[in-house]
Design a protein around this motif. Structure first.
Motif, PDB file in Angstrom:
ATOM      1  N   CYS A 600       6.317  -0.978  -0.473  1.00  8.90           N
ATOM      2  CA  CYS A 600       5.215  -0.019   0.122  1.00  8.90           C
ATOM      3  C   CYS A 600       5.265   1.180  -1.079  1.00  8.90           C
ATOM      4  O   CYS A 600       5.645   1.158  -2.073  1.00  8.90           O
ATOM      5  CB  CYS A 600       5.605   0.505   1.442  1.00  8.90           C
ATOM      6  SG  CYS A 600       7.391   1.233   1.471  1.00  8.90           S
ATOM      7  N   GLU A 601       3.996   1.942  -0.642  1.00 13.95           N
ATOM      8  CA  GLU A 601       3.665   2.932  -1.499  1.00 13.95           C
ATOM      9  C   GLU A 601       4.434   4.403  -0.966  1.00 13.95           C
ATOM     10  O   GLU A 601       3.780   5.487  -1.539  1.00 13.95           O
ATOM     11  CB  GLU A 601       2.192   3.226  -1.323  1.00 13.95           C
ATOM     12  CG  GLU A 601       1.300   2.102  -2.091  1.00 13.95           C
ATOM     13  CD  GLU A 601       1.682   1.890  -3.427  1.00 13.95           C
ATOM     14  OE1 GLU A 601       1.962   2.894  -4.196  1.00 13.95           O
ATOM     15  OE2 GLU A 601       1.811   0.632  -3.930  1.00 13.95           O
ATOM     16  N   CYS A 602       5.283   4.239  -0.236  1.00  9.30           N
ATOM     17  CA  CYS A 602       5.943   5.698   0.268  1.00  9.30           C
ATOM     18  C   CYS A 602       6.687   6.341  -0.812  1.00  9.30           C
ATOM     19  O   CYS A 602       7.134   5.589  -1.747  1.00  9.30           O
ATOM     20  CB  CYS A 602       6.925   5.409   1.548  1.00  9.30           C
ATOM     21  SG  CYS A 602       5.989   4.567   3.070  1.00  9.30           S
ATOM     22  N   PRO A 603       6.699   7.501  -0.608  1.00  7.85           N
ATOM     23  CA  PRO A 603       7.510   8.466  -1.778  1.00  7.85           C
ATOM     24  C   PRO A 603       8.965   8.030  -1.627  1.00  7.85           C
ATOM     25  O   PRO A 603       9.667   7.621  -0.521  1.00  7.85           O
ATOM     26  CB  PRO A 603       7.275   9.668  -1.414  1.00  7.85           C
ATOM     27  CG  PRO A 603       6.159   9.889  -0.536  1.00  7.85           C
ATOM     28  CD  PRO A 603       6.031   8.780   0.273  1.00  7.85           C
ATOM     29  N   LYS A 604       9.497   7.572  -2.804  1.00  8.90           N
ATOM     30  CA  LYS A 604      10.966   6.785  -2.798  1.00  8.90           C
ATOM     31  C   LYS A 604      11.985   7.573  -3.451  1.00  8.90           C
ATOM     32  O   LYS A 604      13.152   7.169  -3.421  1.00  8.90           O
ATOM     33  CB  LYS A 604      10.921   5.415  -3.293  1.00  8.90           C
ATOM     34  CG  LYS A 604       9.975   4.784  -2.466  1.00  8.90           C
ATOM     35  CD  LYS A 604       9.930   2.805  -2.957  1.00  8.90           C
ATOM     36  CE  LYS A 604       9.258   2.142  -2.255  1.00  8.90           C
ATOM     37  NZ  LYS A 604       7.534   2.404  -2.087  1.00  8.90           N
ATOM     38  N   LEU A 605      11.355   8.354  -4.548  1.00 14.03           N
ATOM     39  CA  LEU A 605      12.497   9.032  -5.553  1.00 14.03           C
ATOM     40  C   LEU A 605      13.602  10.012  -4.810  1.00 14.03           C
ATOM     41  O   LEU A 605      13.114  10.881  -4.086  1.00 14.03           O
ATOM     42  CB  LEU A 605      11.809   9.861  -6.455  1.00 14.03           C
ATOM     43  CG  LEU A 605      11.260   9.024  -7.786  1.00 14.03           C
ATOM     44  CD1 LEU A 605      10.650   9.999  -9.080  1.00 14.03           C
ATOM     45  CD2 LEU A 605      12.427   8.004  -8.533  1.00 14.03           C
TER      46      LEU A 605
END
Length: 628
Positions: A600-605
């Protein structure tokens, strides 16, 4: 012993460099070379009172002492790569406690370098100097360690490396080249692979650092080159693949030589040498794979060769260890691993931990795998870097800025016994149970994350004609169809139309076999050789579910509750860009994955502290390969 004491102790006080004429100080790194002259040589240098007399050859070894930089910058020289005579190895190591016959050792130390020099005079001018560690490394001097540390650079700058194959005759090569019988040609190739020269840590490191390579037989004659620059290793491997192309069956050829060595069992020799020639980095794990199965007389010497294989031009420091115990040896590897990680090399975190509890399907019988490591890393050479700013070291652990894919909710593990196609059918059913008729999610999961295809090329392929519409209809039919034969026909259609069952597959991992077959071969090793294991991961933000194929370092029961993290931008030969990562639980690596995109495109960092853990220790292969 007097001769060896003189040769292997420190150079005489006030010894001057042959090039710059300045005194070689005790703190300077000595670069000693030699030439050989017959007594009937009528030149001005026909006799040197300080030379080493070799009675059996009626000549003298003439030693030249230099500063290391004076050798590297302006001297024409060749280096000798060889396996040490057992008596020489024992005496230089144990000295007073050795049981070897001192006179026999002294004779070998004189005669072997001299006979090599005579053999080189067939094709090299007599004034070409030779670096041979019997002569060039004072074995009992305090400066020995400084010379050993510089051996990778000494080999890298040499005009040629001469691989002295002390157990191989010229007949072996002639059989490989022109014998009319296939089985004899194949056995000759294997006999070359069986040479002791391929079995050692030092010679492996020396091979990868060499610009030009020539082979010398046991009778001290040089191997004739079929064409300039085509060295004996390239000829040997080329001959093997020529036979393989004719046969079409690797197992058939290997059965001719069984259980002896064939080229692939020699490990990453050619890969690392190519990286060197193209000024590309060698990672911690690739260097470890090269050396871990090879033998070394003094265990600590592994570190010299290992550091040289990683970084020859800017040598890393030897680890600060006090003994050769497993605990101290592992601590040395950890010290090197942390330095490599700080230098943006993630491979110490992808290498298989020593404590991995699951035994995979990779063979462990040393005679079957030779000097090749099939599961310590297997991800291939470095291709693209992650951002350098994403790593810092906190105490003894790296802290990484990585992408949080999600937490694991379920694990599915299969037992062995499946054919590639029957396993594929099982995986399709599992994937469909998660993605349903969502075509894009199905393709991303099955074709990309589980069978390694490139997403853009798969979607481009499906955009032609009615393929995407047909796929939607097949998935809808799979939702309603209950009869196994009908479901299998749908699955066969999916395999063919997603190009998973043929070699025309946009598969960046292999052009030789289909993605379905690849996953059962090297793709299995990339996943640690486990029985097929899939995990279902849930994004903590959007709660979308994703399936990843993983190689586990712990039991499947330990997986649930771990978090999947991947390294942005990072790519190795057998991974997708940004697709490699780990399952982490309490800072410990539970497993790894290599094709974990797209999600998905959710913020992940986020920053995560990861324990390096228990790195694998070398496991030298002591099996003695030879034909009866």
């Amino acid at each position: 012993m007097e001769f060896l004491e003189s040769l292997w102790s420190a150079p005489p006080d006030q010894s001057r460099c042959c090039r710059c004429q300045k005194v070689i100080k005790p703190q300077d790194t000595l670069a000693r070379t030699y030439t050989f002259r017959r007594h009937n040589d009528h030149s001005d240098e026909a006799y040197d009172p300080s030379g080493i007399v070799v009675p059996g050859l009626s000549g003298q070894i003439r030693i030249r002492n230099r500063h290391l930089n004076c050798l590297l910058e302006a001297t024409r020289y060749v280096v000798i790569s060889h396996v040490w005579h057992p008596g020489v190895a024992e005496l230089q190591w144990k000295r007073a406690k050795a049981t070897a016959n001192v006179e026999d050792v002294a004779r070998a130390v004189r005669e072997v370098p001299a006979r090599i020099a005579v053999g080189l005079q067939q094709e090299f001018p007599e004034d070409v100097e030779i670096w041979h560690d019997y002569i060039s490394v004072p074995q009992w001097a305090t400066g020995k360690k400084d010379i050993i540390r510089e051996i990778p650079r000494i080999f890298c700058h040499a005009e040629s490396t001469i691989a002295y194959l002390s157990d191989i005759s010229s007949n072996v090569v002639e059989t490989m080249r022109q014998d009319p019988r296939r089985d004899d040609r194949v056995r000759a190739i294997s006999t070359l692979c069986n040479a002791k020269w391929f079995s050692r840590v030092w010679t492996a490191m020396e091979f990868v650092e060499s610009k030009k390579l020539r082979a010398m037989f046991q009778d001290f004659t040089l191997m004739r080159e079929l064409k300039p620059g085509h060295d004996f290793f390239a000829e040997m491997t080329g001959a093997w693949y020529t036979e393989l192309a004719k046969s079409g069956d690797a197992f058939e050829l290997e059965n001719i030589t069984n259980p002896n060595l064939v080229p692939w069992k020699l490990g990453h020799l050619d890969l690392i040498r190519i990286l060197r020639r193209n000024s590309l980095p060698t990672t911690f794990a690739i260097a470890f794979e090269l050396l871990e199965k090879r033998r070394v007389t003094v265990r600590r010497d592994f570190f010299y060769a290992f550091l040289g294989a990683i970084s020859p031009d800017v040598p890393l420091h030897m680890p600060q260890i006090s003994s050769d115990s497993n605990e101290e040896f592992h601590e040395g590897l950890l010290q090197i691993a942390r330095r490599c990680i700080e230098d943006n090399d993630y491979t110490p975190l992808f290498i298989t931990p020593r404590s991995a509890e699951i035994q995979g399907n990779v063979p462990t019988d040393p005679k079957m795998i030779g000097y090749k490591s099939l599961h310590s890393f297997s991800m291939g050479h470095f291709k693209k870097a992650a951002p350098r700013s994403n790593i810092r070291i906190k105490g003894r652990c790296p802290v990484l800025k990585v992408e949080n894919v999600g937490s694991t909710k379920a694990v599915k593990a299969w037992e062995w016994g499946f054919t590639p196609m029957s396993l594929f059918s099982e995986i399709v059913e599992f994937v469909f149970g998660v993605t349903g008729s969502n075509t894009e999610a199905f393709v991303n999961t099955l074709a990309v994350r589980l069978y390694s295809l490139e997403r853009d090329k798969v979607m481009e392929h499906l955009s032609y004609s009615t393929r995407m519409i047909d796929l939607k209809e097949k998935l809808a039919a799979l939702h309603h169809e209950k009869e196994p034969p009908a479901r299998q026909r749908i699955i066969d259609w999916i395999a063919e139309n997603l190009c998973l069952s043929n070699t025309d597959s946009f598969n960046p991992m292999s052009e030789v076999v289909s993605p379905i077959d690849f996953l059962m071969t090297h793709g299995g090793s990339v996943h640690y050789g486990n029985p097929p294991i899939l995990v279902t991961v849930e994004c903590s933000r959007c709660h979308e579910l994703f399936i990843l194929r993983v190689g586990l370092f712990r039991l499947p029961s330990d997986v649930v509750g771990s978090v999947a993290y991947r390294v942005p931008g990072l790519q190795y030969r057998f991974t997708h860009e940004g697709g490699a990562g780990w399952l982490i639980k309490n800072g410990i690596r539970i497993g790894r994955f290599v094709w974990g995109i797209p999600t998905c495109e959710c913020p992940k960092l986020e920053e995560v502290e990861i324990k390096i853990g228990d790195l694998p220790l070398p496991k030298p292969n002591e099996y003695k390969y030879e034909f009866n």
